[in-house]
Motif scaffolding. Structure first.
Motif, short mmCIF file in Angstrom:
data_model
loop_
_atom_site.label_atom_id
_atom_site.label_comp_id
_atom_site.label_asym_id
_atom_site.label_seq_id
_atom_site.Cartn_x
_atom_site.Cartn_y
_atom_site.Cartn_z
N GLY A 175 5.32 -12.61 1.21
CA GLY A 175 4.00 -12.38 1.76
C GLY A 175 3.28 -13.71 1.93
N LEU A 176 2.40 -13.78 2.90
CA LEU A 176 1.76 -15.06 3.21
C LEU A 176 0.90 -15.57 2.06
N ARG A 231 0.28 -19.70 -2.22
CA ARG A 231 0.15 -20.15 -3.62
C ARG A 231 1.23 -21.17 -3.95
N ILE A 232 2.43 -20.97 -3.40
CA ILE A 232 3.50 -21.94 -3.61
C ILE A 232 3.14 -23.27 -2.95
N LEU A 233 2.53 -23.21 -1.77
CA LEU A 233 2.10 -24.43 -1.10
C LEU A 233 0.98 -25.11 -1.88
N GLN A 234 0.12 -24.34 -2.52
CA GLN A 234 -0.88 -24.94 -3.41
C GLN A 234 -0.20 -25.70 -4.54
N ASP A 235 0.85 -25.09 -5.12
CA ASP A 235 1.59 -25.75 -6.20
C ASP A 235 2.24 -27.04 -5.72
N ASP A 256 -2.37 -5.39 6.33
CA ASP A 256 -2.55 -3.94 6.36
C ASP A 256 -2.18 -3.27 5.05
N VAL A 257 -1.53 -4.01 4.15
CA VAL A 257 -0.98 -3.38 2.94
C VAL A 257 -1.57 -4.02 1.69
N ALA A 258 -1.66 -3.21 0.63
CA ALA A 258 -2.18 -3.72 -0.64
C ALA A 258 -1.14 -4.57 -1.36
N ARG A 259 0.12 -4.17 -1.25
CA ARG A 259 1.20 -4.90 -1.92
C ARG A 259 2.25 -5.28 -0.88
N PRO A 260 2.64 -6.56 -0.83
CA PRO A 260 3.59 -7.01 0.19
C PRO A 260 5.03 -6.70 -0.21
N ASN A 304 13.88 -10.27 0.07
CA ASN A 304 12.64 -9.57 -0.24
C ASN A 304 12.40 -8.40 0.70
N GLY A 305 12.66 -8.61 1.97
CA GLY A 305 12.49 -7.54 2.94
C GLY A 305 13.43 -6.38 2.68
#
Length: 230
Positions: A51-52, A57-61, A139-143, A172-173
């Motif tokens: 999920g984006l 968050r990984i890019l923040q790390d 559109d979704v609560a959980r990716p 993941n998909g």
């Protein structure tokens, strides 16, 4: 006897329908480097299928000092610009298979973790009426890898997950599609799908037809989930 077609075919977008992963990678590296960090091809591969927000968050790390929402917005804009300038880079055989399914009256949906406006950009650039539905990351609560995106797509289309084929290129998909109860078809692109739980793997969609999808769906109960190409 000809196998019946599934009620719907659910398509992942990035890396499955269209080869946009290089666009994402091309956007990630300069973003990380602009904050003094480094970003390898292996790190980029680690974001495939995420999920984006998780990717942000990984890019923040990795050193990107921006809020998650701003990272998502920035990357999405850069990839959309690449799509507008370079066109829709269909994966081999994807456009042809999609067109056959539409001609046969099969319901189709995009189930992607990209933003809806990006998915809409891709759909609008396709030169035929390609999809009944878009389920996007916002559109979704959980990716993915949660089952929510595929369950939401099936509910909106009015079909049972077991009556659908989901096509994916990432672990993941596939985990999402399997958890939702679809018949999950893996088409590897940039990362290995070994052990992902797919009902089967096809090396490519090139040369595949709606009849092949029908046979794959009809045969899944006769073959345990496995990784060898079918």
């Amino acid at each position: 006897m000809t196998a019946p077609l599934p009620a719907a075919v659910l398509w992942d977008m990035d890396g499955t329908l269209v080869d946009t992963e290089p666009y994402w990678m091309a956007a990630e590296r300069p973003l990380v480097e602009s904050y003094g960090g480094t970003w390898s091809h292996e790190q980029a591969l680690g974001l495939v299928g995420l999920g984006l927000e998780d990717a942000a968050r990984i890019l923040q790390d990795a050193g990107v000092r921006l809020p998650v929402a701003e990272i998502v917005e920035l990357l999405t804009e850069r990839v959309m610009t690449s799509l507008r300038e370079q066109g829709v880079p269909f994966r081999p055989g994807a456009r042809e298979l999609l067109a056959q399914l539409r001609a046969a009256g099969v319901k189709t949906a995009i189930v992607t973790m990209s933003m809806r406006r990006m998915a809409r950009t891709v759909v609008d650039l396709i030169d035929f009426d390609a999809f009944d539905l878009i389920i996007a990351g916002d559109d979704v609560a959980r990716p993915k890898p949660f089952p929510d995106p595929y369950l939401q797509a099936c509910a909106a289309l009015g079909v049972a997950p077991a009556d659908t084929v989901a096509i994916e290129d990432s672990p993941n998909g596939l985990r999402s599609a399997v958890a939702a109860g679809t018949v999950a078809l893996g088409v590897p692109h940039m990362v290995s799908l070994t052990g992902s739980g797919a009902a089967g793997l096809w090396p490519t969609l090139s040369g595949r037809s709606a009849a092949d999808i029908a046979e794959f769906h009809a045969g899944h109960t006769r073959h345990p989930r496995e990784d060898p190409a079918q």
